[in-house]
Design a protein around this motif. Structure first.
Motif, PDB file in Angstrom:
ATOM      1  N   ARG A 178      -4.004   0.655  -5.969  1.00 35.33           N
ATOM      2  CA  ARG A 178      -4.154  -0.121  -4.687  1.00 35.33           C
ATOM      3  C   ARG A 178      -3.127   0.515  -3.744  1.00 35.33           C
ATOM      4  O   ARG A 178      -3.372   0.636  -2.321  1.00 35.33           O
ATOM      5  CB  ARG A 178      -4.695  -1.108  -4.837  1.00 35.33           C
ATOM      6  CG  ARG A 178      -5.750  -1.152  -5.947  1.00 35.33           C
ATOM      7  CD  ARG A 178      -7.232  -1.422  -5.592  1.00 35.33           C
ATOM      8  NE  ARG A 178      -7.005  -2.186  -4.117  1.00 35.33           N
ATOM      9  CZ  ARG A 178      -7.554  -3.240  -4.197  1.00 35.33           C
ATOM     10  NH1 ARG A 178      -7.913  -4.394  -5.034  1.00 35.33           N
ATOM     11  NH2 ARG A 178      -7.733  -4.062  -2.693  1.00 35.33           N
ATOM     12  N   ALA A 179      -1.724   0.630  -4.344  1.00 34.50           N
ATOM     13  CA  ALA A 179      -0.950   0.341  -3.389  1.00 34.50           C
ATOM     14  C   ALA A 179      -1.003   2.214  -3.050  1.00 34.50           C
ATOM     15  O   ALA A 179      -0.522   2.642  -1.728  1.00 34.50           O
ATOM     16  CB  ALA A 179       0.718   0.437  -3.890  1.00 34.50           C
ATOM     17  N   GLU A 234      -3.173   4.055  -3.092  1.00 33.49           N
ATOM     18  CA  GLU A 234      -4.321   4.548  -1.940  1.00 33.49           C
ATOM     19  C   GLU A 234      -4.223   3.526  -0.312  1.00 33.49           C
ATOM     20  O   GLU A 234      -4.470   4.648   0.998  1.00 33.49           O
ATOM     21  CB  GLU A 234      -5.491   3.623  -2.925  1.00 33.49           C
ATOM     22  CG  GLU A 234      -6.369   3.257  -2.027  1.00 33.49           C
ATOM     23  CD  GLU A 234      -8.425   2.910  -3.083  1.00 33.49           C
ATOM     24  OE1 GLU A 234      -8.214   1.090  -2.500  1.00 33.49           O
ATOM     25  OE2 GLU A 234      -8.499   3.739  -3.371  1.00 33.49           O
ATOM     26  N   ILE A 235      -3.773   2.806  -0.348  1.00 35.56           N
ATOM     27  CA  ILE A 235      -3.170   1.950   0.926  1.00 35.56           C
ATOM     28  C   ILE A 235      -1.998   2.850   0.650  1.00 35.56           C
ATOM     29  O   ILE A 235      -2.317   3.012   2.377  1.00 35.56           O
ATOM     30  CB  ILE A 235      -2.106   0.351   1.024  1.00 35.56           C
ATOM     31  CG1 ILE A 235      -3.775  -0.639   0.050  1.00 35.56           C
ATOM     32  CG2 ILE A 235      -2.269  -0.302   2.223  1.00 35.56           C
ATOM     33  CD1 ILE A 235      -3.462  -1.742  -0.120  1.00 35.56           C
ATOM     34  N   LEU A 248      -3.333   6.164   3.325  1.00 42.05           N
ATOM     35  CA  LEU A 248      -3.830   6.267   5.360  1.00 42.05           C
ATOM     36  C   LEU A 248      -2.915   6.737   6.066  1.00 42.05           C
ATOM     37  O   LEU A 248      -2.992   7.321   6.775  1.00 42.05           O
ATOM     38  CB  LEU A 248      -3.858   4.861   5.450  1.00 42.05           C
ATOM     39  CG  LEU A 248      -5.629   4.034   4.338  1.00 42.05           C
ATOM     40  CD1 LEU A 248      -5.378   2.138   4.513  1.00 42.05           C
ATOM     41  CD2 LEU A 248      -6.425   5.572   4.289  1.00 42.05           C
ATOM     42  N   ILE A 291       3.603   2.002   3.191  1.00 44.80           N
ATOM     43  CA  ILE A 291       2.899   0.394   2.245  1.00 44.80           C
ATOM     44  C   ILE A 291       4.151  -0.594   2.672  1.00 44.80           C
ATOM     45  O   ILE A 291       5.054  -0.843   2.823  1.00 44.80           O
ATOM     46  CB  ILE A 291       2.603   0.218   1.086  1.00 44.80           C
ATOM     47  CG1 ILE A 291       1.531  -0.819   0.450  1.00 44.80           C
ATOM     48  CG2 ILE A 291       3.870   0.440   0.217  1.00 44.80           C
ATOM     49  CD1 ILE A 291       1.142  -1.083  -0.774  1.00 44.80           C
ATOM     50  N   GLU A 320       2.288  -6.238   2.283  1.00 42.28           N
ATOM     51  CA  GLU A 320       0.708  -5.860   1.417  1.00 42.28           C
ATOM     52  C   GLU A 320       1.092  -5.268  -0.173  1.00 42.28           C
ATOM     53  O   GLU A 320       0.459  -5.964  -0.637  1.00 42.28           O
ATOM     54  CB  GLU A 320       0.858  -4.005   1.621  1.00 42.28           C
ATOM     55  CG  GLU A 320      -0.178  -3.598   3.902  1.00 42.28           C
ATOM     56  CD  GLU A 320      -0.284  -2.959   4.528  1.00 42.28           C
ATOM     57  OE1 GLU A 320      -1.209  -2.378   4.913  1.00 42.28           O
ATOM     58  OE2 GLU A 320       0.859  -1.836   4.393  1.00 42.28           O
ATOM     59  N   LEU A 362      -1.106  -7.707  -3.160  1.00 41.64           N
ATOM     60  CA  LEU A 362      -1.447  -6.741  -4.037  1.00 41.64           C
ATOM     61  C   LEU A 362      -1.153  -6.546  -5.811  1.00 41.64           C
ATOM     62  O   LEU A 362      -1.885  -7.039  -6.791  1.00 41.64           O
ATOM     63  CB  LEU A 362      -1.056  -5.093  -4.889  1.00 41.64           C
ATOM     64  CG  LEU A 362      -2.098  -4.012  -3.588  1.00 41.64           C
ATOM     65  CD1 LEU A 362      -0.984  -2.985  -3.184  1.00 41.64           C
ATOM     66  CD2 LEU A 362      -3.253  -3.814  -3.868  1.00 41.64           C
TER      67      LEU A 362
END
Length: 56
Positions: A9-10, A12-13, A16, A20, A24, A28
């Motif tokens: 998930r980290a 994935e964020i 972008l 991060i 955030e 997580l």
């Protein structure tokens, strides 16, 4: 959330916009029991993915 899911998930964020934030990342990791080696694994995975960690 377990360690592999946190890392996934980290990244994935971070993918972008190449970064991060600490907030955030903390969200997580909320509720997870992590030891120093786990934190090191997260940081290494982010570094390998060329994702910066920055303050808010």
């Amino acid at each position: 959330m377990n360690l592999p899911e946190i890392i996934r998930r980290a990244i994935e964020i971070g993918k972008l916009d190449g970064r991060i934030t600490f907030d955030e990342l903390n969200k997580l990791c909320e509720g997870a029991v992590l030891d120093p080696k786990d934190i090191e694994r997260i940081l290494n995975a982010l570094s390998e993915a060329e994702i910066w960690i920055e303050g808010d």
